[in-house]
Design an enzyme around this catalytic site. Structure first.
Site, PDB file in Angstrom:
ATOM      1  N   LYS A  96       0.826  -1.222   0.000  1.00 46.05           N
ATOM      2  CA  LYS A  96       0.000   0.000   0.000  1.00 46.05           C
ATOM      3  C   LYS A  96       0.854   1.264   0.000  1.00 46.05           C
ATOM      4  CE  LYS A  96      -2.282  -0.658   3.847  1.00 46.05           C
ATOM      5  NZ  LYS A  96      -1.751  -1.952   4.293  1.00 46.05           N
ATOM      6  N   ARG A 154      11.433  -6.928   4.749  1.00 49.54           N
ATOM      7  CA  ARG A 154      11.435  -5.493   5.035  1.00 49.54           C
ATOM      8  C   ARG A 154      11.994  -5.214   6.431  1.00 49.54           C
ATOM      9  NH1 ARG A 154       5.787  -2.284   4.704  1.00 49.54           N
ATOM     10  NH2 ARG A 154       5.522  -2.999   6.828  1.00 49.54           N
ATOM     11  N   ARG A 162      11.984  -2.113  11.347  1.00 49.88           N
ATOM     12  CA  ARG A 162      10.760  -1.728  12.047  1.00 49.88           C
ATOM     13  C   ARG A 162      10.511  -2.649  13.232  1.00 49.88           C
ATOM     14  NH1 ARG A 162       5.658  -0.269   8.229  1.00 49.88           N
ATOM     15  NH2 ARG A 162       4.661  -1.510   9.836  1.00 49.88           N
ATOM     16  N   ARG A 185      -9.456   1.553   9.273  1.00 50.22           N
ATOM     17  CA  ARG A 185      -9.138   0.154   9.551  1.00 50.22           C
ATOM     18  C   ARG A 185     -10.218  -0.519  10.392  1.00 50.22           C
ATOM     19  NH1 ARG A 185      -3.198   0.824   9.170  1.00 50.22           N
ATOM     20  NH2 ARG A 185      -2.179  -1.185   9.303  1.00 50.22           N
ATOM     21  N   ARG A 191      -0.780  -8.772  13.283  1.00 57.25           N
ATOM     22  CA  ARG A 191      -1.309  -7.725  12.398  1.00 57.25           C
ATOM     23  C   ARG A 191      -2.195  -8.329  11.318  1.00 57.25           C
ATOM     24  NH1 ARG A 191       4.232  -5.550  10.962  1.00 57.25           N
ATOM     25  NH2 ARG A 191       3.236  -4.279   9.375  1.00 57.25           N
TER      26      ARG A 191
END
Ligand code: ADP
Length: 191
Positions: free
Chosen positions: A13, A127, A133, A88, A144
């Site tokens: 996204k 990632r 992160r 969300r 998630r």
């Protein structure tokens, strides 16, 4: 143009939002980015949401809605915007409906990026190595994904009923997915 980009964590996204934002001259607004910037700068908001985001949970609607309301009131969002990672929850959909009604605007389209969940978990783990992160450990990624399936995926049906949903295959190269999104937006504009 007023757009929402839906899709599970790791669907791409953010990457696509940046491209579409450039092409259409509208700001890409990512609640995840806003939270991360606040955490990095140790603002009161950042301290409030740090633990929640690190565990993969959703920040409470009151906080998230207030942030989006503020951001949408900035001048650069007056002519359009692309929301990435918001809404969300059903409560966020209601809040956004309220904000749009107040400003007398309507959404043009909701783009849902569809992906293969296992491939996406692998993307996110890759990632994590690149960006470091805190919420990219496998356990947090699974959480998630679970929350997305439970709370956020159902929003697609809601926007479908409103005739706003357009589903785009999110697998393939960045350029391939961008081309599909642009084709879907052109279709949406015609209908
Ligand atoms: P993802 O890669 O999972 O799509 P984001 O960058 O959009 O991640 O968001 C990172 C985290 O920020 C989320 O896991 C969640 O904790 C929090 N967050 C972002 N947007 C929202 C939202 N609209 N409502 C609640 N929490 C959010």
């Amino acid at each position: 143009m007023r757009l929402i980009m839906l899709g599970p964590p790791g669907a791409g996204k953010g990457t696509q939002a940046a491209v579409v934002s450039q092409t259409h001259g509208i700001p890409a607004i990512s609640t995840g980015d806003i939270f991360r910037a606040n955490i990095k700068n140790e603002t009161p908001l950042g301290l409030q949401v740090k633990e929640i985001t690190a565990s993969g949970g959703y920040v409470p609607d009151e906080i998230t809605n207030a942030i989006v309301r503020d951001r949408l009131s900035e001048p650069d969002a007056a002519g359009g915007f692309l929301l990435d990672g918001y809404p969300r929850t059903a409560g966020q959909v209601d809040a956004l409906d309220g904000m749009l009604a107040e400003s007398g605007h309507a959404l043009d389209a909701v783009v849902e990026l569809t992906v293969d969940t296992e491939e996406v978990v692998q993307r996110l783990l890759a990632r994590a190595v690149d960006q470091g992160r805190a919420d990219d450990t496998e356990e947090v990624i699974r959480e998630r994904m679970r929350l997305y399936a439970e709370e956020t995926a159902p929003l697609a049906a809601l926007y479908r009923e409103r005739g706003l949903l357009t589903q785009v295959d999110g697998m393939g190269t960045v350029e391939e997915v961008t081309a599909r999104i642009e084709a879907a937006l052109a279709d949406a504009a015609r209908s």
